[in-house]
Design a protein around this motif. Structure first.
Motif, short mmCIF file in Angstrom:
data_model
loop_
_atom_site.label_atom_id
_atom_site.label_comp_id
_atom_site.label_asym_id
_atom_site.label_seq_id
_atom_site.Cartn_x
_atom_site.Cartn_y
_atom_site.Cartn_z
N VAL A 168 0.85 -1.18 0.00
CA VAL A 168 0.00 0.00 0.00
C VAL A 168 0.89 1.24 0.00
CG1 VAL A 168 -1.83 1.24 1.21
CG2 VAL A 168 -1.74 -1.27 1.31
N ASN A 170 1.47 5.60 -0.37
CA ASN A 170 0.93 6.95 -0.25
C ASN A 170 0.87 7.56 -1.65
OD1 ASN A 170 0.54 9.72 0.09
ND2 ASN A 170 1.84 9.85 1.90
N GLU A 216 -5.68 8.41 7.05
CA GLU A 216 -6.58 8.45 5.89
C GLU A 216 -5.96 9.26 4.75
OE1 GLU A 216 -10.84 7.36 4.95
OE2 GLU A 216 -8.99 6.49 5.71
N ASP A 241 -3.15 7.22 3.24
CA ASP A 241 -3.64 6.02 2.57
C ASP A 241 -4.36 6.35 1.28
OD1 ASP A 241 -4.12 3.30 2.33
OD2 ASP A 241 -5.88 3.31 3.62
N ASN A 242 -5.16 7.42 1.28
CA ASN A 242 -6.05 7.73 0.16
C ASN A 242 -5.58 8.87 -0.71
OD1 ASN A 242 -8.51 9.75 -0.57
ND2 ASN A 242 -9.10 7.63 -1.01
N TRP A 262 -12.54 2.55 -2.36
CA TRP A 262 -11.33 3.19 -1.88
C TRP A 262 -11.45 4.70 -1.71
CZ3 TRP A 262 -10.62 6.61 -5.68
CH2 TRP A 262 -10.85 6.25 -7.01
N PRO A 320 -12.44 5.47 2.51
CA PRO A 320 -12.15 4.18 3.15
C PRO A 320 -12.78 4.02 4.53
CG PRO A 320 -10.17 5.12 2.18
CD PRO A 320 -11.22 6.18 2.10
N THR A 346 -6.71 0.89 -0.16
CA THR A 346 -6.86 1.76 1.01
C THR A 346 -7.36 0.98 2.23
OG1 THR A 346 -9.10 2.33 0.25
CG2 THR A 346 -7.32 3.85 -0.34
N VAL A 363 -5.90 8.44 -6.20
CA VAL A 363 -5.64 7.37 -5.24
C VAL A 363 -4.52 6.42 -5.66
CG1 VAL A 363 -7.32 5.71 -6.13
CG2 VAL A 363 -6.80 5.76 -3.66
N SER A 364 -4.34 6.21 -6.96
CA SER A 364 -3.33 5.24 -7.42
C SER A 364 -2.89 5.59 -8.83
CB SER A 364 -3.91 3.83 -7.40
OG SER A 364 -4.94 3.70 -8.37
#
Length: 490
Positions: free
Chosen positions: A23, A25, A89, A92-93, A150, A153, A179, A326-327
């Motif tokens: 996972v 950032n 959060e 993560d997101n 996601w 989350p 997430t 997010v990704s």
């Protein structure tokens, strides 16, 4: 770095599968956690544990007041951990601290709301012919399979977990792969407040394995899913095996209608908020702005001028107004749609590129993006992009505004801006969407239902409707004159 684990039968477990999920950032590419990828067998074990816990009555047999006490404690713990949950959060997101702060605060509110709701009277009695007394009671469904996206989350987890537990169900919960961090913190809270073993279970992993197993299982009595319409169809098909209850909160391509008589600056401000909040990664985003032609050009000019000023940056950085995508996968999907829009002939009036300057090159950032001169048959108008990309269309009159607003397979949200109250209400009643606003966009409340028309889903989250998704309705008839019915001769 966090080492995440599954939570089954009150125990933290590392997955038997050595293939873990890394996972990152999304603001800087930093590795922040490793999460397990559970197997089908581990998921099935969690389901059986939840089934046994439900049948034992360790949770469902508690009074509503007793269950409410647990929910109030969970809310208190969320507030105690506010700063920690907000930072996690964001990391993560990719969202901003302001956005994450709203999510954490609302998560506590949601638990308190359902703690209160479950203790309010909800039975019904009917005046039927003597000597029978008829009544209706609400009971938990059983094992609830909960699958969340996601983009929110923590909050989406709570929107499902709070009513499911309040109603007396046991749960098998799957967080999104990209997430999962705040989900583990939430389950640590559930453990700390003393939720009985087996009542709340969390299994991390791939949707094609964990999610599919939950949806297909004949021992799962209700499945609640939030995510894309495409995956929602798969969930619905899988759930048909035992005709389990389903609740699906799916995609959107929501219209935001601006009439010429609207308060201009209010309309522009909410239109910006409607699409660029959460970097557009919001199912209810106002991603189609419909503007009356007499103010169209003025609106576009002002909207673009304001959008240019939005400060895009890491969510933990002071002053950031729009965070990361997010990704990398989601960023590439958004950039692909931007190219499609240009190829279709839409005018790229603003943005359209990945941001890499000023240290943003390590993360996934996209400029606020605006398309004008679009037509309803374009993919960028019809398909959910799920990013900071908006299309602006013009309309001539009220009838065309309604026609354009409803020219979509989706029906999640919508807004109308006008200072003519009768017209605003007339139009919003014609917009085929489940969540609507007049002279505002995006405010949500746990007391009110959340869900959509058409391909935006089935069922509702939040409010009393969100609780009913996790309840069965039972009719009970009591014969007050205990004697033979005498239907057949002796």
């Amino acid at each position: 770095m966090l080492e995440l684990k599954n939570y089954i039968n009150g125990e933290w477990r590392t997955a038997s599968n050595p293939d873990t999920n890394e996972v990152f950032n999304p603001a800087n590419g930093e590795l922040i956690a490793r999460a397990p990828r559970a197997t089908k067998e581990e998921t099935e074990e969690a389901i059986q544990v939840a089934k046994q816990a439900f049948e034992s009555g360790v949770w469902s047999d508690l009074s509503a007041q007793e269950r409410a006490k647990f929910l109030f404690k969970i809310a208190d713990k969320i507030e105690e951990m506010y700063d920690e949950l907000v930072e996690l959060e964001v990391r993560d997101n990719g969202k901003t601290k302001g956005e994450a702060g709203f999510d954490v605060a609302d998560a506590a509110t949601c638990f308190r709301y359902y703690a209160g709701l479950i203790t309010t009277p909800d039975g019904e009695t009917y005046h039927v012919p003597e000597p029978v007394q008829a009544m209706v009671v609400r009971e938990p469904v059983g094992v609830a399979g909960l699958i969340v996206p996601w983009n929110f989350p923590l909050l989406m987890s709570v929107w499902k977990i709070a009513p499911a537990l309040a109603a007396g169900n046991t749960i098998v919960f799957k967080p999104a792969e990209v997430t999962p961090c705040t989900a583990m913190k939430l389950f640590e809270i559930l453990e700390e407040v003393g939720i009985p073993k087996g009542v709340a279970n969390m299994v991390m992993g791939k949707g094609s394995i964990v999610g599919q197993t939950i949806a297909e299982s004949k021992d799962v009595d209700v499945v609640s899913f939030t995510g894309s319409t495409e995956v929602g169809r798969c969930i619905m098909q899988a759930a048909s095996g035992n005709l389990k209850k389903i609740s699906l909160e799916l995609g959107g391509k929501s219209p935001n209608i601006i009439f010429a008589d609207a308060d201009f600056e209010t309309a522009v401000d909410y239109a910006l908020f409607g699409i660029f909040f959460g970097a557009g990664q919001v199912c209810s985003a106002g991603s189609r702005i419909l503007v009356e032609e007499s103010v169209h050009d003025q609106f576009v000019e002002r909207f673009i001028k304001r959008a240019k000023r939005i400060k895009v940056g890491p969510g933990l950085e002071e002053g950031s107004e729009m965070g990361a995508i997010v990704s990398e996968e989601q960023m590439e999907s958004i950039l692909k749609y931007i190219e499609i829009g240009k190829q279709e002939g839409a005018t790229l009036a603003l943005g359209g590129k990945r941001l890499t300057e000023n240290g943003l090159d390590k993360g996934y950032f996209i400029e606020p993006t605006v398309f004008t001169n679009v037509t309803s048959n374009m993919r960028v108008v019809q398909e959910e992009i799920f990013g900071p990309v908006v299309v602006i269309q013009k309309f001539k009159d009220e009838a065309e505004a309604i026609q354009l607003a409803n020219d979509s397979d989706f029906g999640l949200a919508g807004g109308v801006f006008s200072q003519d109250g009768a017209k605003a209400l007339r139009v919003i009643k014609k917009v085929r969407s489940g969540i609507t606003w007049i002279n505002a966009y995006h405010p949500t409340y746990v007391e009110a239902p959340w869900g959509g028309y058409k391909q935006s889903g089935i069922g509702r989250s939040l409010g009393k409707y969100g609780l009913e998704d996790f309840q069965e309705i039972k009719q009970i008839n009591i014969n007050l004159a205990v004697e033979p019915v005498g239907w057949f001769s002796n």
